[in-house]
Design a protein around this motif. Sequence first.
Motif, PDB file in Angstrom:
ATOM      1  N   PHE A   1     -11.808  -6.052  -0.349  1.00  0.00           N
ATOM      2  CA  PHE A   1     -11.053  -5.366   0.982  1.00  0.00           C
ATOM      3  C   PHE A   1     -11.713  -4.054   1.095  1.00  0.00           C
ATOM      4  O   PHE A   1     -11.746  -3.434  -0.039  1.00  0.00           O
ATOM      5  N   ALA A   2     -12.259  -3.762   2.317  1.00  0.00           N
ATOM      6  CA  ALA A   2     -12.740  -2.466   2.794  1.00  0.00           C
ATOM      7  C   ALA A   2     -11.333  -1.741   2.855  1.00  0.00           C
ATOM      8  O   ALA A   2     -10.509  -2.071   3.320  1.00  0.00           O
ATOM      9  N   MET A   3     -11.468  -0.303   2.486  1.00  0.00           N
ATOM     10  CA  MET A   3     -10.352   0.632   2.495  1.00  0.00           C
ATOM     11  C   MET A   3     -10.670   1.657   3.359  1.00  0.00           C
ATOM     12  O   MET A   3     -11.745   2.228   3.445  1.00  0.00           O
ATOM     13  N   SER A   4      -9.629   1.969   4.113  1.00  0.00           N
ATOM     14  CA  SER A   4      -9.958   3.263   5.147  1.00  0.00           C
ATOM     15  C   SER A   4      -8.349   4.051   5.178  1.00  0.00           C
ATOM     16  O   SER A   4      -7.519   3.589   4.678  1.00  0.00           O
TER      17      SER A   4
ATOM     18  N   LEU B   1       0.908  -1.205  -0.087  1.00  0.00           N
ATOM     19  CA  LEU B   1       0.123  -0.018  -0.080  1.00  0.00           C
ATOM     20  C   LEU B   1       0.899   1.287   0.162  1.00  0.00           C
ATOM     21  O   LEU B   1       1.737   1.348   1.014  1.00  0.00           O
ATOM     22  N   VAL B   2       0.818   1.889  -1.052  1.00  0.00           N
ATOM     23  CA  VAL B   2       1.699   3.017  -1.191  1.00  0.00           C
ATOM     24  C   VAL B   2       0.967   4.457  -1.215  1.00  0.00           C
ATOM     25  O   VAL B   2       0.224   4.693  -2.329  1.00  0.00           O
TER      26      VAL B   2
ATOM     27  N   TYR C   1      -2.399   7.318   7.081  1.00  0.00           N
ATOM     28  CA  TYR C   1      -1.938   5.908   6.577  1.00  0.00           C
ATOM     29  C   TYR C   1      -3.053   5.250   5.797  1.00  0.00           C
ATOM     30  O   TYR C   1      -4.457   5.457   6.244  1.00  0.00           O
ATOM     31  N   CYS C   2      -3.070   4.461   4.979  1.00  0.00           N
ATOM     32  CA  CYS C   2      -3.913   3.735   4.123  1.00  0.00           C
ATOM     33  C   CYS C   2      -3.976   2.389   4.713  1.00  0.00           C
ATOM     34  O   CYS C   2      -2.922   1.791   5.131  1.00  0.00           O
TER      35      CYS C   2
END
Length: 119
Positions: free
Chosen positions: A32-35, A4-5, A95-96
Motif C-alpha cells: 500500500f502507498a501511504m499518505s 490506521l491509528v 489523516y493517515c
Amino acid sequence: QVQLVESGGGLVQPGGSLTLSCAASGFTFRQFAMSWYRQAPGKERELVTRITSAGGSISYADSVKGRFTGSRENAKNTVHLQMNSLKPEDTAVYYCNAHGDYYPFYDYWGQGTQVTVSS
C-alpha cells in the motif's frame, strides 16, 4: 480488521515541530502507498505527502516542501510525518491514508489527529 491509528498531534507554537505517526494493521502494509492528508475548518481535505509502497518515492504538497518529511517503516507497519517550522496555516486534522497498489485498490483512512499551531 483494518486499522490506521494516528498519534502525535497536539498544540505547538509557530516555528515548532511535531512528529505524527500512524500504526497500521489488518492489511499487507508493504503493498500500500501511504499518505498524509489534512483538513482545516471550512476547507477541503488536501494531500500533504505520499509515500510509495516500497518507500522509493515521496511527494509533497508545495505548501509543506522543505518543512515536512514523510517516512515509512515497512518492518513495523508504521508511517511518520515529521513537521518542522510549523505555521498557523498548518492547523488542521491530519489523516493517515492507505491506498492499495493492486486491484481492487482498497482505500483506508485513520480517524485523524488534531494539529494546532498557535501562540
